[in-house]
Design a protein around this motif. Structure first.
Motif, PDB file in Angstrom:
ATOM      1  N   ALA A 246       0.871  -1.294  -0.034  1.00  0.00           N
ATOM      2  CA  ALA A 246      -0.165   0.060  -0.100  1.00  0.00           C
ATOM      3  C   ALA A 246       0.787   1.382   0.064  1.00  0.00           C
ATOM      4  O   ALA A 246       0.638   2.348   0.723  1.00  0.00           O
ATOM      5  CB  ALA A 246      -0.955   0.134   1.124  1.00  0.00           C
ATOM      6  N   SER A 247       2.003   1.135  -0.623  1.00  0.00           N
ATOM      7  CA  SER A 247       2.855   2.116  -0.781  1.00  0.00           C
ATOM      8  C   SER A 247       2.655   3.016  -2.014  1.00  0.00           C
ATOM      9  O   SER A 247       2.115   2.424  -3.165  1.00  0.00           O
ATOM     10  CB  SER A 247       4.270   1.937  -0.594  1.00  0.00           C
ATOM     11  N   PRO A 248       3.134   4.200  -2.265  1.00  0.00           N
ATOM     12  CA  PRO A 248       3.098   4.730  -3.557  1.00  0.00           C
ATOM     13  C   PRO A 248       4.023   3.956  -4.613  1.00  0.00           C
ATOM     14  O   PRO A 248       3.804   4.007  -5.765  1.00  0.00           O
ATOM     15  CB  PRO A 248       3.949   6.171  -3.567  1.00  0.00           C
ATOM     16  N   GLU A 249       5.130   3.317  -4.146  1.00  0.00           N
ATOM     17  CA  GLU A 249       5.852   2.534  -5.124  1.00  0.00           C
ATOM     18  C   GLU A 249       4.970   1.269  -5.459  1.00  0.00           C
ATOM     19  O   GLU A 249       5.221   0.946  -6.689  1.00  0.00           O
ATOM     20  CB  GLU A 249       7.095   2.146  -4.388  1.00  0.00           C
ATOM     21  N   GLY A 250       4.431   0.619  -4.322  1.00  0.00           N
ATOM     22  CA  GLY A 250       3.605  -0.657  -4.841  1.00  0.00           C
ATOM     23  C   GLY A 250       2.718  -0.346  -5.827  1.00  0.00           C
ATOM     24  O   GLY A 250       2.243  -1.311  -6.368  1.00  0.00           O
ATOM     25  N   LEU A 251       1.815   0.913  -5.660  1.00  0.00           N
ATOM     26  CA  LEU A 251       0.968   1.099  -6.321  1.00  0.00           C
ATOM     27  C   LEU A 251       1.156   1.911  -7.769  1.00  0.00           C
ATOM     28  O   LEU A 251       0.316   2.194  -8.433  1.00  0.00           O
ATOM     29  CB  LEU A 251      -0.152   2.041  -5.600  1.00  0.00           C
ATOM     30  N   SER A 252       2.278   1.995  -8.091  1.00  0.00           N
ATOM     31  CA  SER A 252       2.710   3.048  -9.118  1.00  0.00           C
ATOM     32  C   SER A 252       2.230   2.778 -10.479  1.00  0.00           C
ATOM     33  O   SER A 252       2.123   3.508 -11.356  1.00  0.00           O
ATOM     34  CB  SER A 252       4.180   2.929  -9.270  1.00  0.00           C
ATOM     35  N   ASP A 253       1.873   1.303 -10.668  1.00  0.00           N
ATOM     36  CA  ASP A 253       1.460   1.142 -11.874  1.00  0.00           C
ATOM     37  C   ASP A 253       0.308   0.412 -11.986  1.00  0.00           C
ATOM     38  O   ASP A 253      -0.276  -0.448 -13.098  1.00  0.00           O
ATOM     39  CB  ASP A 253       2.543   0.128 -12.996  1.00  0.00           C
ATOM     40  N   LYS A 254      -0.363   0.633 -10.891  1.00  0.00           N
ATOM     41  CA  LYS A 254      -2.068   0.059 -10.489  1.00  0.00           C
ATOM     42  C   LYS A 254      -2.993   0.741 -10.720  1.00  0.00           C
ATOM     43  O   LYS A 254      -2.837   2.143 -10.789  1.00  0.00           O
ATOM     44  CB  LYS A 254      -1.850  -0.601  -9.346  1.00  0.00           C
ATOM     45  N   ILE A 255      -4.011   0.386 -11.043  1.00  0.00           N
ATOM     46  CA  ILE A 255      -5.680   1.157 -11.125  1.00  0.00           C
ATOM     47  C   ILE A 255      -6.200   0.987  -9.773  1.00  0.00           C
ATOM     48  O   ILE A 255      -6.681  -0.341  -9.481  1.00  0.00           O
ATOM     49  CB  ILE A 255      -6.379   0.699 -12.288  1.00  0.00           C
ATOM     50  N   LEU A 256      -6.254   1.924  -9.066  1.00  0.00           N
ATOM     51  CA  LEU A 256      -6.991   2.029  -7.474  1.00  0.00           C
ATOM     52  C   LEU A 256      -8.192   2.766  -7.548  1.00  0.00           C
ATOM     53  O   LEU A 256      -8.376   3.976  -8.230  1.00  0.00           O
ATOM     54  CB  LEU A 256      -5.893   2.743  -6.917  1.00  0.00           C
TER      55      LEU A 256
ATOM     56  N   ALA B 179      -5.757   9.510  -2.281  1.00  0.00           N
ATOM     57  CA  ALA B 179      -5.102   8.807  -3.198  1.00  0.00           C
ATOM     58  C   ALA B 179      -4.635   9.729  -4.309  1.00  0.00           C
ATOM     59  O   ALA B 179      -3.442   9.430  -4.853  1.00  0.00           O
ATOM     60  CB  ALA B 179      -6.172   8.002  -3.832  1.00  0.00           C
ATOM     61  N   ASN B 180      -5.372  10.772  -4.609  1.00  0.00           N
ATOM     62  CA  ASN B 180      -4.783  11.801  -5.460  1.00  0.00           C
ATOM     63  C   ASN B 180      -3.609  12.704  -4.992  1.00  0.00           C
ATOM     64  O   ASN B 180      -2.781  12.738  -5.811  1.00  0.00           O
ATOM     65  CB  ASN B 180      -5.977  12.913  -5.777  1.00  0.00           C
ATOM     66  N   LYS B 181      -3.420  12.767  -3.549  1.00  0.00           N
ATOM     67  CA  LYS B 181      -2.430  13.396  -3.189  1.00  0.00           C
ATOM     68  C   LYS B 181      -1.060  12.574  -3.007  1.00  0.00           C
ATOM     69  O   LYS B 181      -0.007  12.924  -3.544  1.00  0.00           O
ATOM     70  CB  LYS B 181      -2.737  13.865  -1.683  1.00  0.00           C
ATOM     71  N   HIS B 182      -1.378  11.369  -2.789  1.00  0.00           N
ATOM     72  CA  HIS B 182       0.042  10.581  -2.560  1.00  0.00           C
ATOM     73  C   HIS B 182       0.095   9.377  -3.576  1.00  0.00           C
ATOM     74  O   HIS B 182       1.415   8.991  -3.560  1.00  0.00           O
ATOM     75  CB  HIS B 182      -0.406   9.784  -1.082  1.00  0.00           C
ATOM     76  N   PHE B 183      -0.787   8.995  -4.465  1.00  0.00           N
ATOM     77  CA  PHE B 183      -0.468   7.872  -5.407  1.00  0.00           C
ATOM     78  C   PHE B 183      -0.426   8.572  -6.950  1.00  0.00           C
ATOM     79  O   PHE B 183       0.189   8.056  -7.505  1.00  0.00           O
ATOM     80  CB  PHE B 183      -1.714   6.866  -5.147  1.00  0.00           C
ATOM     81  N   ALA B 184      -1.388   9.378  -7.052  1.00  0.00           N
ATOM     82  CA  ALA B 184      -1.545  10.025  -8.565  1.00  0.00           C
ATOM     83  C   ALA B 184      -0.071  10.393  -9.132  1.00  0.00           C
ATOM     84  O   ALA B 184      -0.004   9.838 -10.348  1.00  0.00           O
ATOM     85  CB  ALA B 184      -2.523  10.779  -8.758  1.00  0.00           C
ATOM     86  N   SER B 185       0.548  11.154  -8.460  1.00  0.00           N
ATOM     87  CA  SER B 185       1.522  11.568  -9.138  1.00  0.00           C
ATOM     88  C   SER B 185       2.848  10.505  -9.212  1.00  0.00           C
ATOM     89  O   SER B 185       3.620  10.737  -9.963  1.00  0.00           O
ATOM     90  CB  SER B 185       2.339  12.816  -8.092  1.00  0.00           C
ATOM     91  N   GLY B 186       2.532   9.421  -8.601  1.00  0.00           N
ATOM     92  CA  GLY B 186       3.512   8.229  -8.686  1.00  0.00           C
ATOM     93  C   GLY B 186       3.147   7.245  -9.898  1.00  0.00           C
ATOM     94  O   GLY B 186       3.906   6.234  -9.857  1.00  0.00           O
ATOM     95  N   GLY B 187       2.285   7.476 -10.623  1.00  0.00           N
ATOM     96  CA  GLY B 187       1.846   6.801 -11.707  1.00  0.00           C
ATOM     97  C   GLY B 187       0.459   5.892 -11.767  1.00  0.00           C
ATOM     98  O   GLY B 187       0.346   4.916 -12.363  1.00  0.00           O
ATOM     99  N   THR B 188       0.004   5.880 -10.234  1.00  0.00           N
ATOM    100  CA  THR B 188      -1.056   5.317 -10.097  1.00  0.00           C
ATOM    101  C   THR B 188      -2.460   5.780 -10.843  1.00  0.00           C
ATOM    102  O   THR B 188      -2.486   7.025 -10.713  1.00  0.00           O
ATOM    103  CB  THR B 188      -1.486   5.255  -8.700  1.00  0.00           C
ATOM    104  N   SER B 189      -3.182   5.004 -11.382  1.00  0.00           N
ATOM    105  CA  SER B 189      -4.414   5.496 -12.152  1.00  0.00           C
ATOM    106  C   SER B 189      -5.483   5.402 -11.172  1.00  0.00           C
ATOM    107  O   SER B 189      -5.692   4.259 -10.587  1.00  0.00           O
ATOM    108  CB  SER B 189      -4.641   4.686 -13.379  1.00  0.00           C
TER     109      SER B 189
END
Length: 259
Positions: A125-135, A147-157
């Protein structure tokens, strides 16, 4: 529906029905979108769940005649401010952003935020772990903001849904890789047949109190200080006298109040 939340919940004292007529009537707003195990309609359309039991207990203790009023979640704060309802019991986190518009009672539960995902995918459940995932997240919630603050900028959709059930169903169908929400709600899904078949917990997200807040409270208008005092006193009383634990044990094997 004009008596104290006539849903199959916490048993009320037999004599309370007679006194309810003299109680102050309060329109209690809940999200019209089901959010089990907190609020959801049964087969007959009556609302039930842990938060309905909580609301029953608080309204009885405070001497309030609470009329359950389902509203669309994304319009529930405007409804409160425009006096269409008088308070919100809807797993609403106490956050600085919301405190600019409304007030809150003391917290009445606080559980972690987690991510669940497909069993066949190995990630955390880290930004790295979710970097190429659809959340998937429910719109107009702290989870969407997080999610928009912590994950979107790292490549999470990030994919938004009107209800948590819709997000969970898309996860089970393989249209998502993961979902983020409150731990209680997602663990309840993992106990269903669909949840057991598809998914597993991937971990708890890193804390961000500015987004996730210190817990969940009853949403109130800023000027309703007398109502706030009644509700805070009622929350404290049901915590002290065992009522809170009694209805919580029907749903959880832990204390949802949190630290």
């Amino acid at each position: 529906m004009t008596s104290i939340l006539k849903t199959a919940c916490f048993g009320l004292a037999l004599g309370f029905a007679a006194s309810a007529a003299q109680a102050e009537e309060i329109k209690l707003g809940i999200a019209a979108e089901p959010y089990p195990p907190f609020t959801y309609p049964d087969a007959s359309g009556k609302w039930q769940g842990w938060e309905i039991d909580f609301a029953n207990a608080v309204c009885e203790e405070a001497g309030l005649d609470c009329v359950i009023t389902p509203l669309s979640w994304d319009g529930i704060i405007p409804a409160l401010k425009s006096e269409k309802i008088d308070m919100i019991v809807g797993s609403m986190s106490i956050t600085p952003e919301r405190l600019e518009e409304i007030d809150f009672s003391d917290k009445y539960y606080n559980t972690p935020t987690i991510v669940i995902g497909l069993k066949e995918l190995d990630f955390d459940a880290s930004p790295e772990g979710l970097s190429d995932k659809i959340l998937g997240v429910q719109s107009s919630t702290v989870h969407q903001v997080y999610a928009n603050k912590h994950f979107a900028s790292g490549g999470t959709s990030i994919k938004e849904y009107q209800t948590q059930d819709e997000a969970n169903n898309d996860l089970a169908s393989g249209r998502l890789d993961a979902v983020q929400a409150d731990a209680i709600a997602l663990k309840a899904f993992l106990e269903t047949e669909a949840g057991q078949a598809c998914c597993e917990e991937k971990g708890q997200v890193a804390d961000d109190i500015e987004v996730l807040g210190p817990g969940v409270g009853i949403g109130l208008r800023k000027e309703d200080t007398e109502l706030k005092e009644k509700l805070n006193a009622a929350i404290a009383t049901i915590r002290e006298n065992g009522t809170y634990d009694a209805f919580s044990e029907k749903y959880f094997d832990f204390d949802p109040y949190g630290s």
